[in-house]
Design a protein around this motif. Structure first.
Motif, mmCIF file in Angstrom:
data_model
loop_
_atom_site.group_PDB
_atom_site.id
_atom_site.type_symbol
_atom_site.label_atom_id
_atom_site.label_comp_id
_atom_site.label_asym_id
_atom_site.label_seq_id
_atom_site.Cartn_x
_atom_site.Cartn_y
_atom_site.Cartn_z
ATOM 1 N N LEU A 143 0.828 -1.202 0.000
ATOM 2 C CA LEU A 143 0.000 0.000 0.000
ATOM 3 C C LEU A 143 0.868 1.259 0.000
ATOM 4 O O LEU A 143 0.560 2.232 -0.708
ATOM 5 N N GLU A 144 1.941 1.259 0.761
ATOM 6 C CA GLU A 144 2.841 2.413 0.774
ATOM 7 C C GLU A 144 3.389 2.694 -0.629
ATOM 8 O O GLU A 144 3.432 3.849 -1.072
ATOM 9 N N GLU A 145 3.817 1.647 -1.312
ATOM 10 C CA GLU A 145 4.396 1.833 -2.647
ATOM 11 C C GLU A 145 3.340 2.295 -3.646
ATOM 12 O O GLU A 145 3.614 3.164 -4.493
ATOM 13 N N VAL A 146 2.148 1.748 -3.559
ATOM 14 C CA VAL A 146 1.082 2.200 -4.454
ATOM 15 C C VAL A 146 0.772 3.666 -4.189
ATOM 16 O O VAL A 146 0.579 4.451 -5.121
ATOM 17 N N ARG A 169 -9.914 3.386 -0.532
ATOM 18 C CA ARG A 169 -10.715 2.212 -0.915
ATOM 19 C C ARG A 169 -9.809 0.988 -1.077
ATOM 20 O O ARG A 169 -10.211 -0.127 -0.752
ATOM 21 N N LEU A 170 -8.600 1.185 -1.590
ATOM 22 C CA LEU A 170 -7.652 0.071 -1.682
ATOM 23 C C LEU A 170 -7.272 -0.415 -0.295
ATOM 24 O O LEU A 170 -7.189 -1.626 -0.038
ATOM 25 N N ALA A 171 -7.042 0.522 0.630
ATOM 26 C CA ALA A 171 -6.685 0.142 1.997
ATOM 27 C C ALA A 171 -7.794 -0.695 2.633
ATOM 28 O O ALA A 171 -7.509 -1.664 3.357
ATOM 29 N N GLU A 210 -1.957 0.036 10.872
ATOM 30 C CA GLU A 210 -0.780 -0.006 10.010
ATOM 31 C C GLU A 210 -1.120 0.449 8.594
ATOM 32 O O GLU A 210 -0.327 1.126 7.936
ATOM 33 N N LEU A 211 -2.300 0.102 8.146
ATOM 34 C CA LEU A 211 -2.730 0.552 6.817
ATOM 35 C C LEU A 211 -2.937 2.068 6.794
ATOM 36 O O LEU A 211 -2.627 2.735 5.799
ATOM 37 N N GLU A 212 -3.444 2.610 7.888
ATOM 38 C CA GLU A 212 -3.612 4.060 7.966
ATOM 39 C C GLU A 212 -2.266 4.771 7.917
ATOM 40 O O GLU A 212 -2.118 5.825 7.293
ATOM 41 N N LYS A 213 -1.256 4.191 8.565
ATOM 42 C CA LYS A 213 0.089 4.764 8.479
ATOM 43 C C LYS A 213 0.614 4.719 7.042
ATOM 44 O O LYS A 213 1.283 5.644 6.587
ATOM 45 N N ALA A 214 0.305 3.634 6.355
ATOM 46 C CA ALA A 214 0.740 3.529 4.962
ATOM 47 C C ALA A 214 0.074 4.608 4.110
ATOM 48 O O ALA A 214 0.716 5.229 3.251
ATOM 49 N N LEU A 215 -1.210 4.856 4.337
ATOM 50 C CA LEU A 215 -1.914 5.896 3.594
ATOM 51 C C LEU A 215 -1.294 7.270 3.826
ATOM 52 O O LEU A 215 -1.344 8.141 2.954
ATOM 53 N N ALA A 216 -0.708 7.454 4.981
ATOM 54 C CA ALA A 216 -0.098 8.746 5.317
ATOM 55 C C ALA A 216 1.143 9.034 4.481
ATOM 56 O O ALA A 216 1.666 10.153 4.534
#
Length: 475
Positions: A231-234, A308-310, A321-327
């Motif tokens: 998710l971070e890379e996307v 939506r991907l998250a 952890e997904l929320e951190k990736a979105l950041a």
């Protein structure tokens, strides 16, 4: 087929299994007139040696390419369309025809179609593409590639001899089939479908496949770690794409989740537009009545899609952890935007702070002055080395305004890019190559009225000259 020795076919998408696609048959068209073939990218994938009849066989009649799919795959996906979820999507007028590798860097690439006939996902539509739609996609992709945007490539356009009824242009209108070359057709909507159907095992399979094939640097031994790193890379890639759109003055028009792929490459062009002047509320689609996908709202829309991907990854990783990736999206956007501006200006990066000052001052000037968007980048390509060009071109009065002084001051700190080509004939012009909506309509008019393709071909030559001047052909 006389493919070159560098041709390397693949069938990797088939490894996902039949839960991800439907085998389909192409439409049989009454006529095949080759209108466009992308010679540069044909060479890049080992297909440059095809003669025109062989080309039509593969990209009009869809005779399989050697060692790739024996039968095309209509891909399954869902998506939010103008933020309303639609579980009835999928490849309704296209399919994945073949996969093959880029000769230069080895990347796996897809040859996908648009207008190739009905599939199980057509929902009673005819599965066809208008010739005008194909011409518009070629113009969009050629222009974006020249301006440094990560984009799919229009690979082939063949007119197919049918008359189509459409509500948004004079009917009956001519038909065509387009083939695009793209770095993956795995969309956010591909993941959404699996969440909707509660197919966690297939969600896991899709994640691992996508990482292994397209984003191997995000592989982690633990599943939650893989999902978060993915998710971070996307987020970083989509931020880069959005920044490039903004710097190009481009409005995609339909930023639904099924039109965003996870490799961060712009694709699937419908009612796109380029800005005449900086205008945050500028929209491309006549049906975007609320301005949801307006120029200035594109970054926020991309982030909404990434949320939506998250959500799709929640069965595989903790929400926190997904929320951190979105950041990672916002700082990536703030980093990529100045970088895209510098590329458009042909300048070397100085520092994150100074790059940002230049980008902000230029953006403020464009907003306040309403100077012609593309003309400004053209005039100041190379920074202060081009001051003499800028001062004799049509926008010179704008540069005499106080609002331009911060831009001029910021430019003084920057060195030109190492491969700057200000001696290229393109920069001897008084005005840049542009692709405003009136120009697009003017290019289509002689095709529609007299089957005259000369203005269209002349425009492609002009875009190619721009690409060479900006170094996009070697990028």
């Amino acid at each position: 087929m006389p493919a070159s020795a560098s041709y390397r076919a693949s069938t990797r998408h088939r490894d996902l299994g039949s839960d991800f696609y439907d085998l389909v048959r192409p439409a049989e068209f009454p006529q095949h007139i080759l209108r466009y073939r992308n010679h540069r990218w044909a060479e890049r994938v080992g297909l440059g040696s095809l003669d025109d009849e062989e080309w039509i066989d593969h990209f009009g009649r869809f005779v399989p390419l050697p060692a790739s799919f024996e039968q095309p795959l209509a891909l399954r996906y869902h998506g939010h369309q103008f933020r309303t979820y639609n579980p009835h999507l999928g490849d309704g007028r296209g399919f994945l025809f073949a996969q093959l590798h880029d000769v230069q860097d080895g990347r796996l690439l897809d040859l996908g179609t648009k207008g190739s006939g009905q599939t199980p996902w057509s929902r009673h539509a005819d599965g066809r593409l208008t010739l005008k739609g194909g011409v518009r996609e070629i113009l969009a992709t050629e222009m974006l590639e020249a301006l440094g945007v990560e984009t799919s490539k229009s690979f082939s356009l063949i007119e197919t001899g049918e008359e189509l009824e459409r509500g948004d242009e004079p009917s009956p209108t001519r038909s065509s089939v387009l083939v695009r070359l793209s770095h993956s057709h795995i969309r956010i909507g591909t993941f959404q479908r699996l969440l909707y159907l509660d197919e966690t095992d297939n969600l896991r399979k899709l994640l691992d496949y996508t990482i292994q094939i397209y984003l191997p640097q995000t592989w982690r031994d633990d599943e939650p770690g893989r999902a978060v790193a993915f998710l971070e890379e996307v987020c970083r890639r989509v931020a880069r794409m959005g920044a490039q759109w903004m710097a190009a003055g481009f409005v995609h028009g339909v930023l639904n989740t099924d039109n965003i792929n996870v490799t961060g490459e712009s694709f699937d062009y419908g009612p796109w537009r380029f800005l005449p002047v900086y205008e945050p509320g500028f929209t491309a689609a006549y049906f975007d009545e609320t301005g949801l996908y307006a120029f200035g709202r594109q970054p926020d829309t991309l982030l909404w899609n990434l949320y939506r991907l998250a959500e799709c990854l929640l069965p595989l990783a903790p929400q926190a952890e997904l929320e951190k990736a979105l950041a990672t999206f916002e700082p990536a956007l703030h980093r990529e935007f100045p970088s895209a501006i510098l590329r458009r200006l042909g300048l070397q990066s100085k520092s994150f702070e100074q790059d940002g000052i230049l980008a902000k001052s230029l953006w403020t000037f464009l907003h306040e002055s309403k100077a012609p968007f593309e003309q400004t980048f053209f005039d100041w390509y190379g920074g202060l080395l081009s001051a003499h060009r800028a001062e004799k071109n049509s926008s010179a009065p704008f540069y005499a305004q106080p609002s331009f002084e911060p831009v001029r001051d910021a430019l003084a700190s920057f060195e030109p890019a190492t491969r700057l080509q200000l001696a290229h004939p393109y920069f001897a012009r008084p005005a840049p190559c542009t692709m405003l909506i009136d120009e697009v309509e003017a290019l289509w008019a002689p095709i529609a009225a007299e089957d005259d393709w000369m203005p269209f071909q002349t425009k492609l030559t002009e875009i190619r000259s721009m690409a060479q001047a900006y170094g996009a052909e070697s990028a």
